[in-house]
Design an enzyme around this catalytic site. Structure first.
Site, PDB file in Angstrom:
ATOM      1  N   GLY A  45      -1.802   4.571  -1.372  1.00 13.44           N
ATOM      2  CA  GLY A  45      -1.195   3.576  -2.235  1.00 13.44           C
ATOM      3  C   GLY A  45      -0.724   2.400  -1.389  1.00 13.44           C
ATOM      4  O   GLY A  45      -1.415   1.987  -0.456  1.00 13.44           O
ATOM      5  N   CYS A  46       0.440   1.875  -1.691  1.00 14.86           N
ATOM      6  CA  CYS A  46       0.989   0.746  -0.951  1.00 14.86           C
ATOM      7  C   CYS A  46       0.987   1.006   0.542  1.00 14.86           C
ATOM      8  O   CYS A  46       1.599   1.958   1.022  1.00 14.86           O
ATOM      9  CB  CYS A  46       2.419   0.493  -1.419  1.00 14.86           C
ATOM     10  SG  CYS A  46       3.352  -0.608  -0.357  1.00 14.86           S
ATOM     11  N   PHE A  47       0.296   0.153   1.303  1.00 12.76           N
ATOM     12  CA  PHE A  47       0.206   0.434   2.736  1.00 12.76           C
ATOM     13  C   PHE A  47       1.507   0.184   3.474  1.00 12.76           C
ATOM     14  O   PHE A  47       1.729   0.731   4.554  1.00 12.76           O
ATOM     15  CB  PHE A  47      -0.982  -0.243   3.410  1.00 12.76           C
ATOM     16  CG  PHE A  47      -1.176  -1.719   3.199  1.00 12.76           C
ATOM     17  CD1 PHE A  47      -0.157  -2.583   2.825  1.00 12.76           C
ATOM     18  CD2 PHE A  47      -2.446  -2.260   3.396  1.00 12.76           C
ATOM     19  CE1 PHE A  47      -0.374  -3.943   2.653  1.00 12.76           C
ATOM     20  CE2 PHE A  47      -2.678  -3.629   3.236  1.00 12.76           C
ATOM     21  CZ  PHE A  47      -1.638  -4.467   2.857  1.00 12.76           C
TER      22      PHE A  47
END
Length: 208
Positions: A45-47
């Site tokens: 998901g969000c890095f």
């Protein structure tokens, strides 16, 4: 655009990471740095969040945010976030194999994501936020698949939709994304809490 808003060993590994201890979860001394470096690639998901989580783990030298699994060479954040390139936000983990092993990285990774979600993680929706383990050797493939199968057998989750695929080109993200959680701690925490990431992880995996 980004929204604003088996078992016991995993818990022990997570506690070890957060403590930043110089000892392993079983109390034994951690191997000293060997000077060797290996890499592993994960999408969670969000890095920003995946990078921050991995950099808590002793033995990880650095986690680099980037893009993988798509068709456009060297894409920009704007292109990837629009969802048209096929890339996932991902991290390339650089680690010391004398201090942390690839199987440990995989086990740790599961507890940082919701593996039951398809093409989303928490408040971020789209294929660019899918989860994945991208193996670079046959050994890594077997480790990842065996770990997934063990997770399913454990009954902790009902399904695992995280893709396990051979690694393709990894493109580092723009500099302002690297170490975002360190450069912009208040904005990062507002985003992470608003997205409900830790609350959902607690419901899946229990207290950290």
């Amino acid at each position: 655009m980004r929204s604003k808003l088996r078992p016991l060993c995993l818990a022990a590994l997570w506690a070890f990471a957060l403590a930043g201890s110089a000892h392993a979860a079983d109390g034994s001394a951690v191997e000293p740095a060997s000077g060797e470096r290996e890499t592993a690639i994960f999408a969670g998901g969000c890095f920003w969040c995946t990078e921050a989580d991995f950099e808590k783990l002793p033995g990880v030298i650095e986690a680099e945010s980037g893009y993988t699994g798509g068709k456009e060479p060297d894409p920009s954040y704007a292109q990837v976030s629009a969802g048209n390139t096929g890339h996932a936000e991902a991290v390339r983990v650089i680690y010391d194999p004398a201090r942390v092993t690839y199987p440990q990285l995989v086990e740790y990774f599961w507890r940082t994501i919701d593996p039951t979600a398809r093409n989303r993680q928490f408040c971020d929706v789209g294929s660019q936020y899918r989860t994945g383990i991208y193996w670079q050797t046959e050994r890594e493939r077997k480790v990842a698949e065996d770990s997934r199968d063990a997770l399913l057998r454990s009954g902790k989750v009902s399904r695992v939709l995280t893709e396990i695929l051979p690694a393709t080109a990894f493109y580092p993200a723009e500099e302002y994304h690297q170490d975002y959680y360190k450069k912009n701690p208040l904005r990062y925490m507002y985003y992470r809490r608003g997205c409900g990431r830790d609350a959902q992880l607690g419901r899946i995996w229990g207290p950290r």
